[in-house]
Scaffold this motif. Structure first.
Motif, PDB file in Angstrom:
ATOM      1  N   THR A 138       7.806  10.828   6.815  1.00  0.00           N
ATOM      2  CA  THR A 138       8.228  10.709   5.426  1.00  0.00           C
ATOM      3  C   THR A 138       9.610  11.290   5.189  1.00  0.00           C
ATOM      4  N   SER A 168       1.979   9.036   1.620  1.00  0.00           N
ATOM      5  CA  SER A 168       3.403   9.223   1.877  1.00  0.00           C
ATOM      6  C   SER A 168       4.221   8.123   1.216  1.00  0.00           C
ATOM      7  N   ARG A 171       4.904   8.911  -2.381  1.00  0.00           N
ATOM      8  CA  ARG A 171       5.959   9.923  -2.562  1.00  0.00           C
ATOM      9  C   ARG A 171       7.346   9.290  -2.397  1.00  0.00           C
ATOM     10  N   ASP A 174       8.104   7.099  -5.391  1.00  0.00           N
ATOM     11  CA  ASP A 174       8.496   7.926  -6.539  1.00  0.00           C
ATOM     12  C   ASP A 174       9.944   8.397  -6.405  1.00  0.00           C
TER      13      ASP A 174
END
Length: 183
Positions: A138, A168, A171, A174
């Motif tokens: 990530t 992941s 995230r 986002d």
């Protein structure tokens, strides 16, 4: 050999009609994603949840046949990967002490390992070739998403979705939305 545990089983977004089974190296914490069929996913889930179907599934039948003849399963091993296809063996022990190794699909080997409550393992080569660290994947050795360009973030998101690590991916998505001013 490296011991594995099952950490997730969910519907596959990249391969509709299939499921993503995520295994994790219990010591190094590297993850291995496997795409498996719906019936194998159901067989694994039923055994993990200790559910009793009205009629035995194929894996239950095989389990009963082995145990009633005194054969026990010692371990399931994911042996290698070739052209993105995983291969496995199941290790059996007969009543006379003879060890047998049977070729199996990883999903079938895992469905049986759950029923026998025996170790699930992978070779070091499988882990090295297919395993990934959640943090490495990530953040790709960068300190934060702020160090990525928007194009790098989008490329990273595509890789993560392909591996079906949706936590992941959320995230990274986002971070992309924040960068674009959507959040």
């Amino acid at each position: 050999m490296i011991d594995l545990s099952i950490i997730a089983l969910s519907e596959s977004i990249s391969k509709p009609g299939n499921y993503a089974l995520i295994l994790e190296d219990v010591v190094g914490k590297r993850r291995i994603p496997l795409i498996i069929g719906a019936s194998e996913a159901q067989a694994i889930a039923v055994a993990m949840e200790k559910m009793q179907p009205l009629r035995p599934f194929t894996h239950d039948l095989f389990y009963q046949a082995l145990t009633q003849t005194g054969v026990i399963m010692k371990e399931a091993i994911i042996t290698h990967v070739k052209d993105e296809i995983f291969y496995a063996t199941i290790s059996l022990l007969t009543t006379s002490g003879e060890r047998l190794a049977l070729d199996a699909r990883p999903s079938d080997a895992i469905a049986l390992a759950v029923r026998f409550n025996c170790p699930l393992r992978a070779t070091t080569d499988v882990i090295d070739m297919s395993g990934y660290f959640v943090d490495d994947k990530t953040r790709d050795k960068k300190g934060s998403y702020a160090e990525y360009t928007l194009a790098e973030l989008e490329e990273l998101l595509a890789k993560i979705i392909k591996k079906e690590d949706y936590e992941s991916a959320a995230r990274v998505r986002d971070a992309i939305d924040r960068r674009k001013g959507l959040k």
